[in-house]
Design a protein around this motif. Structure first.
Motif: not given
Length: 123
Positions: A9-11, A86-91, A100-101
């Motif tokens: 969970q990212i604020d 948004g959310k974090a993802y691994q590229d 971040l998206s």
């Protein structure tokens, strides 16, 4: 037990409470339905930097816009986003970087005009 990136969970709003600067023209993006790109416009993507994140460049999609609501004029413009999430993802295409998206419901120019009142006693 392994932690999955999507479970973190990212604020996001707190990460973007500092100065966010628009650094490029907004351009439209297409909607996706069931993972398939359609011809419908989903909104406008803006390229920005966040001074609170060491001037990292990020793209923020503003859903529902059909054309850019803020015109880039060749110099950075201070902006704020409403409804930012948004959310974090691994590229994996770029060495497994964490990115971040981000999307928002609106983009607005930040009020850069500040008024300073000085109480001056004159005797």
């Amino acid at each position: 037990m392994a932690i999955k990136l999507q479970d973190l969970q990212i604020d996001i709003p707190s990460m973007f409470k500092d100065d966010v600067l628009l650094i490029g023209e907004g351009h439209p993006f297409q909607k996706y339905v069931d993972g398939v790109k359609t011809d419908d416009i989903g909104g406008v993507t803006y390229e920005c930097v966040n001074t609170g994140m060491n001037y990292e460049k990020v793209s923020v999609k503003v859903r529902g816009e059909t054309k850019p609501s803020i015109q880039y004029e060749g110099t950075p413009i201070k902006v704020i986003f409403e409804g930012l999430e948004g959310k974090a993802y691994q590229d994996f295409k770029h060495g497994g970087e964490i990115k971040l998206s981000l999307s928002a419901s609106a983009i607005l120019r930040a009020d850069t005009k500040t008024t300073l009142k000085i109480n001056k006693d004159v005797n």
